[in-house]
Write an enzyme that holds these catalytic residues in place. Structure first.
Site, PDB file in Angstrom:
ATOM      1  N   CYS A  57      55.866  37.147  67.611  1.00  0.00           N
ATOM      2  CA  CYS A  57      54.496  37.205  67.098  1.00  0.00           C
ATOM      3  C   CYS A  57      54.330  36.263  65.908  1.00  0.00           C
ATOM      4  O   CYS A  57      54.695  36.604  64.784  1.00  0.00           O
ATOM      5  CB  CYS A  57      54.153  38.639  66.695  1.00  0.00           C
ATOM      6  SG  CYS A  57      52.497  38.808  66.012  1.00  0.00           S
ATOM      7  N   CYS A  72      52.108  37.577  63.171  1.00  0.00           N
ATOM      8  CA  CYS A  72      52.717  38.631  62.346  1.00  0.00           C
ATOM      9  C   CYS A  72      53.672  38.032  61.317  1.00  0.00           C
ATOM     10  O   CYS A  72      53.699  38.451  60.162  1.00  0.00           O
ATOM     11  CB  CYS A  72      53.504  39.607  63.217  1.00  0.00           C
ATOM     12  SG  CYS A  72      52.568  40.400  64.517  1.00  0.00           S
ATOM     13  N   ASP A  73      54.475  37.058  61.756  1.00  0.00           N
ATOM     14  CA  ASP A  73      55.598  36.594  60.947  1.00  0.00           C
ATOM     15  C   ASP A  73      55.512  35.138  60.504  1.00  0.00           C
ATOM     16  O   ASP A  73      56.380  34.658  59.775  1.00  0.00           O
ATOM     17  CB  ASP A  73      56.907  36.795  61.725  1.00  0.00           C
ATOM     18  CG  ASP A  73      57.118  38.255  62.113  1.00  0.00           C
ATOM     19  OD1 ASP A  73      56.740  39.128  61.316  1.00  0.00           O
ATOM     20  OD2 ASP A  73      57.642  38.516  63.211  1.00  0.00           O
TER      21      ASP A  73
END
Length: 315
Positions: free
Chosen positions: A135, A138-139
């Site tokens: 992701c 997300c990261d």
């Protein structure tokens, strides 16, 4: 079974399909209950820019879209429950769903979505959360001004690479074929960035993710045409090779094909009806082809209408 909670209609899943089904079911006065799972909002909660949602000219954020859908469903008094269903019994009516609480229902809409696939390399697992991610939204922040790699060639991979190209200093896309499977507009947009900070390694596969106690330091890839190996220096590796439908708890009970729930096509059968009367499927659990937010939402609408007709037939 004093702790059993019975509803006429339960919707499993809280992505575009689940929330749309809830809106239509609630407006039909079915008083639906949405069991959201442990990742409310589904895949769109890990997507930042949503530019293909009809009516939002300037685009919007995935999490914001999911929150809007949730509020829309709740406006019509949809009940939402944060629980994870781990087993079901669809062989009798009412259907039984087991989570932290036992639920029963007369009709069920399955909208549990899909989860990211991984390569299955031991090194991938070893560095999960230490440089390996599925992701980018997300990261990606953790790799600002660093070199990263994206593995894959479909829409997910190209979207991840485009997103990371605005954060990382350099993005290497590793794809086993000689052209992308992604939408042409997306692919062209990424290839235009190849003169800036994006490199595409065509006809390459990932052999190993390399690192040390501090995290990922590189990825070893193999050229499928020459057989030659090389190491690409990166600190982050984003796996974007597709998704697996979240249908394991329904195996052996519903007809499936390659893990996807088979739905009937035809005016009498209902376009979201499964092999068990009263059970309907919407979104990515039944869609191996389109897998778009808008098509998931559309199938959620159809599932609610199909469920309404089914419940009417019981009275």
């Amino acid at each position: 079974m004093s702790n059993t909670k019975h509803q006429r209609l339960i919707i499993l899943g809280s992505g575009p399909a689940g929330w749309t089904a809830a809106v239509y079911a609630a407006r039909a006065n079915l008083k639906p209950v949405v069991i959201m799972g442990m990742e409310p909002g589904g895949q769109l909660t890990t997507t930042t820019d949503v530019d293909n949602w009809p009516g939002d000219v300037e685009g919007l954020q995935g999490p914001a879209l999911m929150e809007r859908m949730k509020k829309h469903a709740e406006r019509f008094n949809t009940e939402t429950i944060l629980d994870q269903i781990h087993s079901v019994d669809l062989q009798k009516c009412p259907f039984v769903l087991q989570g932290e609480t036992t639920y029963t229902c007369d009709a069920l809409i399955i909208a549990t979505g899909a989860s990211a696939k991984y390569l299955g390399l031991p090194s991938e697992k070893a560095f999960m959360g230490k440089g390996v991610s599925a992701c980018a939204t997300c990261d990606g922040f953790f790799y600002r001004n660093q070199k990263v790699a994206v593995i894959g060639g479909g829409n997910t991979a190209v979207e991840e690479a485009l997103y990371l190209s605005n954060i990382a200093s350099h993005v290497t896309v590793i794809h086993r074929r000689d052209k992308f499977r992604a939408e042409k507009m997306l692919a062209e947009k990424l290839q235009k960035k190849s003169d800036h900070n994006v490199m595409i390694e065509w006809n390459h596969v990932t052999e190993e993710i390399i690192g040390n106690e501090t995290g990922v330091t590189g990825v070893r890839v193999k050229n499928l045409l020459t057989g030659e190996d090389k190491i690409i220096d990166v600190t982050g590796v984003f796996i974007a090779i597709g998704h697996k439908p979240n249908t394991d708890i329904f195996k052996g009970q519903l007809e499936m094909e390659n893990g996807y729930i088979v739905v009937k096509n035809g005016l009498k059968g209902g376009s979201t009806a499964t092999s068990i009367p009263g059970v309907f499927a919407a979104g990515d659990v039944a869609d191996p082809i389109y897998r778009q937010a808008v098509t998931s939402a559309g199938s959620g609408c159809m599932a609610a209408l199909d469920a309404d007709k089914y419940l009417e037939s019981l009275t």
